[in-house]
Design an enzyme around this catalytic site. Structure first.
Site, PDB file in Angstrom:
ATOM      1  N   ARG A 164      20.375  60.614  44.466  1.00  0.00           N
ATOM      2  CA  ARG A 164      21.770  60.694  44.140  1.00  0.00           C
ATOM      3  C   ARG A 164      22.262  59.137  44.428  1.00  0.00           C
ATOM      4  O   ARG A 164      22.939  58.683  43.308  1.00  0.00           O
ATOM      5  CB  ARG A 164      22.577  61.274  45.342  1.00  0.00           C
ATOM      6  CG  ARG A 164      22.798  62.893  45.094  1.00  0.00           C
ATOM      7  CD  ARG A 164      22.838  63.517  46.534  1.00  0.00           C
ATOM      8  NE  ARG A 164      21.316  63.364  46.858  1.00  0.00           N
ATOM      9  CZ  ARG A 164      20.321  64.453  46.766  1.00  0.00           C
ATOM     10  NH1 ARG A 164      20.814  65.406  46.271  1.00  0.00           N
ATOM     11  NH2 ARG A 164      19.105  63.993  46.992  1.00  0.00           N
ATOM     12  N   THR A 165      21.888  58.530  45.333  1.00  0.00           N
ATOM     13  CA  THR A 165      22.531  57.088  45.312  1.00  0.00           C
ATOM     14  C   THR A 165      21.921  56.194  44.439  1.00  0.00           C
ATOM     15  O   THR A 165      22.756  55.355  43.486  1.00  0.00           O
ATOM     16  CB  THR A 165      21.914  56.349  46.894  1.00  0.00           C
ATOM     17  OG1 THR A 165      22.120  57.447  47.916  1.00  0.00           O
ATOM     18  CG2 THR A 165      22.626  55.335  47.053  1.00  0.00           C
TER      19      THR A 165
ATOM     20  N   LYS B  54       0.692  44.463  46.030  1.00  0.00           N
ATOM     21  CA  LYS B  54      -0.062  43.563  46.026  1.00  0.00           C
ATOM     22  C   LYS B  54       0.141  42.372  47.173  1.00  0.00           C
ATOM     23  O   LYS B  54      -0.526  41.535  47.376  1.00  0.00           O
ATOM     24  CB  LYS B  54      -0.100  42.702  44.592  1.00  0.00           C
ATOM     25  CG  LYS B  54      -0.370  43.607  43.510  1.00  0.00           C
ATOM     26  CD  LYS B  54      -0.342  42.463  42.286  1.00  0.00           C
ATOM     27  CE  LYS B  54      -0.550  43.212  40.957  1.00  0.00           C
ATOM     28  NZ  LYS B  54       0.225  42.430  39.789  1.00  0.00           N
TER      29      LYS B  54
ATOM     30  N   ARG C 183      17.989  49.702  48.880  1.00  0.00           N
ATOM     31  CA  ARG C 183      17.369  50.660  49.655  1.00  0.00           C
ATOM     32  C   ARG C 183      16.101  50.243  50.463  1.00  0.00           C
ATOM     33  O   ARG C 183      15.298  50.035  49.711  1.00  0.00           O
ATOM     34  CB  ARG C 183      17.545  52.109  49.173  1.00  0.00           C
ATOM     35  CG  ARG C 183      16.750  53.233  50.120  1.00  0.00           C
ATOM     36  CD  ARG C 183      17.019  54.659  49.757  1.00  0.00           C
ATOM     37  NE  ARG C 183      18.420  54.952  49.864  1.00  0.00           N
ATOM     38  CZ  ARG C 183      18.740  56.340  49.616  1.00  0.00           C
ATOM     39  NH1 ARG C 183      17.717  57.123  49.467  1.00  0.00           N
ATOM     40  NH2 ARG C 183      19.938  56.793  49.849  1.00  0.00           N
TER      41      ARG C 183
ATOM     42  N   HIS D  43      24.312  53.896  55.888  1.00  0.00           N
ATOM     43  CA  HIS D  43      24.426  54.439  54.490  1.00  0.00           C
ATOM     44  C   HIS D  43      25.757  54.147  54.163  1.00  0.00           C
ATOM     45  O   HIS D  43      26.420  55.248  54.298  1.00  0.00           O
ATOM     46  CB  HIS D  43      23.627  55.602  54.434  1.00  0.00           C
ATOM     47  CG  HIS D  43      23.624  56.093  52.821  1.00  0.00           C
ATOM     48  ND1 HIS D  43      24.044  55.634  52.065  1.00  0.00           N
ATOM     49  CD2 HIS D  43      22.786  57.016  52.472  1.00  0.00           C
ATOM     50  CE1 HIS D  43      23.724  56.030  50.972  1.00  0.00           C
ATOM     51  NE2 HIS D  43      22.894  57.242  51.045  1.00  0.00           N
TER      52      HIS D  43
END
Ligand code: CP
Length: 314
Positions: free
Chosen positions: A59-60, A87, A109, A137
């Site tokens: 969703r986000t 890496k 995020r 959030h």
């Protein structure tokens, strides 16, 4: 007030109530734009935004990308899987390399609480937190507040949330959505009850000015809106309750339980849903549920956040 008091959106905790009202009012204007046949406006033309996701999202991630494209921004997407993070590259090196390509804003995020705050102290671009571990959030809380105001307002559009009774039910301990919702709803004047098993209730949470209940039926009888949260098994390295079946029996929201209370409450869920665990399908898909309206409103709310923060670009 026509400008936000912050340059980054890291946490609802950092916002003034006036900031929240400005974002929600701007989102309401963008919602009207999104209902037109031509949904695109030139507001962020020549602005480049990087969406950098170190943790899974449906969703986000899509909502931010759509919001950016509706505002005519140039968009680049980065996901840590398949990148040079694997890496050994550091977060700061990764982001500085992306910024070297002339990026103005970063939506991030990350699984670590505090990662967006750390970045905001080391780079020039505006940072928007799209969820950092168990911390916050913020855009989810803003779209949740907007969706409540819209649903409760009916034809008169957005209802003031002063005195509205909101229950947040589920895994409060591991939920960044709970944290951001509590800050946002308190700043808007709502009353809040948290409900869930004692093992999933953070210690001293009452100090945030919320009530606590361990009885889901009593909580539903009290509230106008129930925001049901997912059990975050991926954040639980020990057992917090005996089984999902037992959780569902004591704290799951099902049709029989809703029918047994004498109130027509609004049901919300930030997603992703674990159907049959915290909520049954006949509730999630019922007329009382506004789960998909929350997702729809996410685009308008994120357009508002991006648009207002672009006004704070140096
Ligand atoms: N509500 C929410 O943040 O959903 P995603 O994890 O799919 O982005």
């Amino acid at each position: 007030m026509s400008n936000l008091s912050v340059k980054h959106l890291i946490a609802i905790k950092d916002l003034q109530p006036e900031d929240i009202h400005l974002i929600l009012k701007t989102a309401d204007n963008f919602k009207e734009v999104l209902n037109r046949p031509i949904k695109k406006v030139p507001s962020l033309r020549d602005i480049t935004i990087a969406n950098i996701f170190f943790e899974n999202s449906t969703r986000t991630r899509i909502s931010f990308e759509l919001a950016e494209k509706r505002l005519s921004a140039d968009v680049v997407n980065f996901s840590s899987s398949g990148s040079s993070v694997k890496k050994g590259e550091t977060l700061l090196d990764t982001v500085n390399n992306i910024l070297a390509m002339k990026v103005d804003m970063v939506v991030m995020r990350h699984q670590s609480p505090g990662a967006p705050s750390f970045l905001s102290r080391h780079i020039d671009a505006n940072i928007i937190n799209a969820g950092d571990g168990t911390h916050e959030h913020p855009t989810q809380a803003l779209l949740d507040a907007y969706s409540m105001m819209e649903k409760l307002g009916g034809a008169s559009r957005l209802k003031d949330l002063q005195g509205v009774k909101v229950a947040i039910i589920g895994d409060i301990l591991h939920s960044r959505v709970a944290g951001s919702n509590i800050h946002c709803l308190k700043k808007l004047g709502a009353e809040i009850t948290l409900c869930g098993p004692p093992t999933l209730m953070p210690k001293y949470i009452e100090s945030m000015g919320v009530r606590i209940s361990y009885n889901v039926k009593e909580t539903l009888e009290w509230c106008d809106v129930a925001n049901v949260l997912r059990i975050q098994l991926e954040r639980q390295d020990i057992k917090f309750f005996p089984s999902l079946r037992e959780y569902s029996l004591y704290y799951g929201i099902n049709k029989a339980l809703l029918d047994s209370i004498d109130r027509d409450i609004v049901i919300m869920h930030p997603g992703p849903i674990n159907r049959g665990v915290e909520i049954t399908s006949d509730v999630a898909d019922s007329k009382q549920s506004i789960i998909l309206q929350q997702v729809e409103n996410g685009v308008a709310v994120r357009m508002a956040v991006l648009y207002l923060l672009a006004g704070r670009l140096d």
